[in-house]
Motif scaffolding. Structure first.
Motif, short mmCIF file in Angstrom:
data_model
loop_
_atom_site.label_atom_id
_atom_site.label_comp_id
_atom_site.label_asym_id
_atom_site.label_seq_id
_atom_site.Cartn_x
_atom_site.Cartn_y
_atom_site.Cartn_z
N ALA A 1 0.84 -1.20 0.00
CA ALA A 1 0.00 0.00 0.00
C ALA A 1 0.87 1.25 0.00
O ALA A 1 1.85 1.35 0.75
N GLY A 2 0.51 2.18 -0.87
CA GLY A 2 1.20 3.46 -0.91
C GLY A 2 2.58 3.40 -1.56
O GLY A 2 3.30 4.40 -1.58
N LYS A 3 2.96 2.25 -2.11
CA LYS A 3 4.31 2.15 -2.67
C LYS A 3 4.30 2.20 -4.19
O LYS A 3 3.30 1.90 -4.83
N ARG A 4 5.47 2.58 -4.72
CA ARG A 4 5.66 2.57 -6.17
C ARG A 4 6.27 1.21 -6.53
O ARG A 4 7.38 0.90 -6.13
N GLN B 1 -3.44 -2.36 -4.70
CA GLN B 1 -2.79 -1.96 -3.44
C GLN B 1 -1.77 -0.83 -3.62
O GLN B 1 -1.67 0.06 -2.77
N ALA B 2 -1.03 -0.88 -4.70
CA ALA B 2 0.12 0.03 -4.84
C ALA B 2 -0.33 1.47 -5.10
O ALA B 2 -1.42 1.71 -5.65
N ALA B 3 0.55 2.40 -4.74
CA ALA B 3 0.27 3.80 -5.12
C ALA B 3 0.36 3.91 -6.63
O ALA B 3 -0.49 4.51 -7.28
N HIS B 4 1.41 3.33 -7.17
CA HIS B 4 1.54 3.28 -8.62
C HIS B 4 2.21 1.97 -9.02
O HIS B 4 3.15 1.53 -8.37
N ASN C 1 -3.48 4.55 -11.95
CA ASN C 1 -2.22 4.28 -11.23
C ASN C 1 -1.41 3.16 -11.87
O ASN C 1 -0.54 2.58 -11.22
N ASP D 1 9.79 1.74 -5.20
CA ASP D 1 10.05 1.23 -3.85
C ASP D 1 10.20 -0.29 -3.87
O ASP D 1 10.88 -0.86 -3.04
#
Ligand code: N01
Length: 887
Positions: free
Chosen positions: A188-191, A211-214, A357, A386
């Protein structure tokens, strides 16, 4: 002090080793079932498993979205009906955790864990010739000394290294789908980047994108994918299973893929566009790999044209879902036939690329230059990240066998060296030079071209049954012979001609691992046929195996289990099962109507430009003919064709599929002549009709659409099959002796050229290959009185051969007529006639005629068409003008 020899080291190691009859590597589907069977058979056994629990590939592949892609009704053990009723799958395609629970359930139910050494990797495996045992060293605990060593290590279990520069520089997190952390990964929130768009990528990308930011997807080759439509198990499939479980399972074992689904029998050209689309939509709605790969039309898997029709419909779907046209096109596979690379079942895969995203990077346009500390650099951009997820696949089929630990067989030979040029096995189960070593679903067996569970059970049963039989007979060592292994390689190559797998770079062929020897590794001949071959090896006295025992007992029944082409074998087995009466027992009329009925069940040949039925003037009255005109602009050279049927059977339409196919391939008019038959019209009626037909066609060539040269005729060619080959050969002799017309070339397919039955092919192939010696005797008896048979118009081999037109003579290995065909070719060549020969290996008398049934005959017809064009002075056909078949 002298160093101890390898044998001494092995002997020393063996002393404190765990002693068992059988050691198994792996505790996945295969290892667990082996333990059950071995224990029940009274063998002591241990399974060595690197992981800390059972599951095999399902232990390691815990990435988000991981599921099976064969429906759970079929992706289950079948050996115990009680187990089947004790377990209920919750979904059509179970998730990885559910499959792992199932395998744990099986391990507990049969109390298997006590025979499994978890957390234990085999480090070396060495054959001890003196003791006739394997010694295994491990990284955890005692070595193991075993009589038999069985690799149940899986086909897709050794992940492939990433092969991208700079992986070690990346400061973020790196994961492999094939080694996903048990505790899960927080995205979550990760590239995030995913590299790879095979089944693992296609399954995980939609879940990671949620789940991912991008998410940036790095794609080298787009794959064909279609929806899984996961959910509850489909009621019709469950009902079919529950109606008669034993029968359902048996059908699966005898099917081509290990899933009992009917295959399409109609060819694409027999269906309208609307009908094809309807079939496609039905398969799409089924959400089933096997349905999509086998239920559209009969030519989807082996023929490029039929395949392209399916591929186009799948491509169209991608463009309908993905909004950005450039992304849609990048996701569209265009470099390989559908099914030649394993297609993927998807859930929201294409729609994921419509998310804001998610970005697709097309590595075909901008290859990865390197991985840096902060991300991935391509030719065109730098992507900061990330997390990098490698969904880059496996060193499939051989990786888990050779790459994991050295296996040293007889005379100190290492398996990696023996397989340096590609895996060589007998049946995908054993390797010459490696006694008492077995592989479950090894290279050379159906394995990944099948429902793995069905193939695993078949292999484990076959191996354990053999070990029991050997124990009974007092044998303690078993080893494949080199001859049997070489024969299997030939059979594998023959089978691969029936598919399009050789046209794609895939893990099936080793192309995904740099430096790996190329070659199709799974057996493409089908699960059912393969099973019957393994059973045949046993019923023929362990054909191709050396068996030996401590008291000097030896048995070696060497040989090649399949010498026929794979589709010829199926056709002959089918004919044998029909238990047909011998044609000669039916009388001429009875045999004629039988052949007519039989021919009516053949696949209709492919369309040609035009078909004309009319009559021409024979030696003693009108004869029917059928003309096949190519669709290309005329005029065309004409081939005068004589059908087969032993001078008794058949007519101008009875070789219809062959004439269509040759007309298309050669670009020539074929005129098939309905010459008179015996016993109503005996020798020389058919021969004289042949010559008369040639003359009539030459005189009417212009009206028929024939190409004329400066002399107002030709080029005219002559062709025939079997007895028709006899008439074609005789016609050439008569035309030479009776003042023409000139013939540019002759094509003789399995021709009758002589009246004697004493050549070896008549003895070797007297029975069992449809055209029997007894049937030929009957044909000759009807056609030609004994006194006339040496007349060159009956036995052209006995005529003068100099001055005949150039010839192409095709013969088939398992045909009583083989040797007289070869003799005719050789005699013509000796007389100065330019002759080309095709000796078709593994084929029978009808092979080259059975268009779209014996697909391995296609390459022979390609050569025949090329020869005809050469004889007619035509250029080779440009590639794009050739009908595209699997040749
Ligand atoms: O592996 P793959 P997989 N740089 O080899 C790409 C079974 N399975 O793990 O095609 C960039 O198919 C590679 O590209 P390319 C199933 O049988 C089943 O996905 O080589 N890209 C490809 O796109 C399946 O077929 C399920 O050009 C690189 C991808 O990585 C088999 O396992 C689920 C690269 C690898 O795809 C293997 O599937 C998962 C590089 N250096 C797996 N190297 C079920 O659904 C590789 N790629 C049951």
């Amino acid at each position: 002090m002298p160093l101890p020899s390898a044998a001494q080291t092995v002997a020393a190691g063996a002393q404190d080793a765990q002693q068992v009859d059988v050691a198994v590597v792996g505790a996945g589907f295969a290892g667990l079932y082996l333990l059950i069977r071995l224990r029940r058979a009274g063998f002591t056994a241990v399974a060595l498993e690197a992981a800390d629990d059972v599951g095999g590939t399902w232990y390691w592949n815990r990435y988000p979205g991981a599921r099976c892609d064969i429906q759970t009704t079929d992706y289950s053990y079948t050996f115990d009906p009680e187990l089947e009723s004790a377990w209920r799958w919750s979904e059509k395609y179970a998730t990885q955790p559910e499959i792992l629970r199932y395998l744990g359930f099986v391990a507990d139910r049969y109390d298997l864990r006590r025979d499994i050494r978890f957390g234990t990797k085999v480090q070396t495996a060495t054959w001890d010739e003196a003791a006739q045992r394997w010694l295994l060293t491990t990284d955890n605990g005692k070595p193991v000394s075993c009589r038999y060593y069985i690799m149940a290590s899986g086909c897709l279990s050794a992940p492939k290294p990433p092969e991208i520069d700079g992986v070690g520089d990346f400061t973020g997190e790196i994961y492999f789908t094939g080694r996903w952390p048990h505790e899960g990964v927080e995205l979550a929130g990760k590239r995030v980047a995913v590299i790879g768009t095979g089944s693992s990528g296609v399954q995980s990308i939609p879940r990671i994108a949620e789940q991912a930011a991008h998410l940036t997807v790095f794609q080298r080759t787009p794959n064909f994918a279609f929806p899984a439509h996961n959910g509850p198990q489909p009621p019709d499939r469950v009902a079919a299973l529950e109606k008669d479980r034993a029968d359902y399972r048996q059908q699966a074992r005898l099917s081509l893929t290990g899933v009992p689904l009917e295959r399409a029998t109609e060819f694409s050209w027999q269906l309208s566009d609307a009908e094809r689309r309807q079939r496609f939509e039905k398969a799409l709605a089924a959400g089933d790999l096997v349905a999509m790969l086998s239920q559209l039309w009969a030519d989807q898997g082996g023929d490029l044209e039929g395949n392209a029709l399916a591929a186009d419909l799948l491509r169209e779907r991608i463009h309908a879902i993905v909004k950005d046209p450039e992304t849609a096109e990048a996701l569209t596979p265009r470099d390989h036939p559908f099914g030649s690379k394993r297609p993927c079942l998807e859930t929201d895969y294409y729609a994921t690329f419509n998310r804001p995203n998610v970005t697709l990077v097309n590595l075909r346009q901008e290859p990865i230059k390197r991985i840096t500390a902060s991300g991935i650099e391509t030719d065109r951009r730098i992507v900061d990240l990330d997390v990098i997820v490698f969904a880059t696949g496996f060193d499939a089929m051989t990786g888990a066998i050779t790459a994991v630990h050295p296996i040293t067989g007889r005379d100190g030979k290492s398996l990696s060296d023996v397989w340096a040029g590609g895996p060589r096995t007998y049946l995908g189960l054993t390797v010459a030079g490696f006694p008492n070593l077995f592989m479950i679903t090894g290279p050379g067996s159906p394995s990944v071209f099948s429902n793995m569970v069905v193939s695993i059970e078949q292999h484990a049963d076959w191996v354990v049954d053999r070990l029991m039989a050997m124990r009974e007979a007092g044998f303690t060592a078993i080893e494949a012979t080199e001859a049997a292994q070489a024969g299997w390689a030939r059979h594998m190559a023959d089978c691969s001609q029936l598919t399009l797998h050789r046209l794609a770079n895939t893990w099936y062929t080793g192309a995904n691992v740099p430096g790996k020897a190329p070659g199709l590794m799974p057996y493409p001949g089908g699960v059912g046929p393969y099973r019957t071959i393994c059973d045949e090896v046993v019923s023929r006295g362990m054909l191709g195996f050396n068996l030996s025992g401590p008291d000097g007992a030896v048995q070696c029944n060497d040989g090649e289990v399949v010498r026929l082409q794979p589709d010829v074998r199926l056709v002959l087995n089918m004919l044998a099962e029909l238990n047909l009466p011998p044609l000669e027992s039916l009388g001429a009329e009875g045999a004629r109507s039988f052949v007519k009925q039989f021919n009516a069940t053949r696949p209709a040949g492919r369309p040609v430009g035009e078909i004309v039925d009319a009559t021409l003037q024979g030696a003693d009255g009108p004869l029917p003919y059928r003309l096949y005109r190519p669709s290309t602009p005329g005029p065309h050279p004409i081939v005068v064709y004589f059908h087969g049927g032993g001078w008794v059977l058949g007519d101008e339409q009875s070789d219809d599929p062959f004439c269509r196919d040759m007309c298309r391939r050669s670009g020539m008019i074929f005129v098939s002549v309905g010459y008179r038959h015996a016993p109503e019209h005996c020798f020389p009626a058919a021969a004289e009709d042949g010559y008369a037909a040639l003359r009539w066609i030459a005189e009417n060539a212009a009206e028929l659409g024939g190409r004329l040269d400066a002399n107002g005729a030709g080029p005219l060619l002559v062709a025939g099959w079997s007895a028709g080959g006899n008439i074609a050969a005789v016609t050439c002799q008569l035309a030479r002796d009776r003042g023409g017309p000139p013939i540019a070339g002759q094509l003789l397919v399995c021709p009758v050229t002589d009246c004697t039955f004493d050549r070896p092919s008549y003895i070797e192939n007297a029975e069992g290959y449809f055209l029997t010696r007894s049937l030929m005797d009957w044909f000759w008896g009807h056609y030609c009185p004994a006194a006339d048979r040496t007349d060159p118009r009956a036995s052209p081999l006995r005529g003068k051969l100099a001055g005949l037109p150039p010839a192409f003579v095709a013969t088939c290995e398992f045909d009583p007529l083989r040797d007289e065909g070869i003799a005719y070719a050789e005699a013509m060549a000796a007389a100065g006639v330019p002759v080309e020969q095709l000796q078709a290996r593994g084929h029978f008398h009808s092979s080259l005629m059975m268009v779209d049934v014996v697909a391995t005959g296609a390459s022979g017809r390609v050569k025949m068409a090329e020869a005809l064009r050469r004889f007619a002075g035509m250029a080779e056909r440009p590639e794009e003008a050739m009908p595209k078949a699997a040749e």
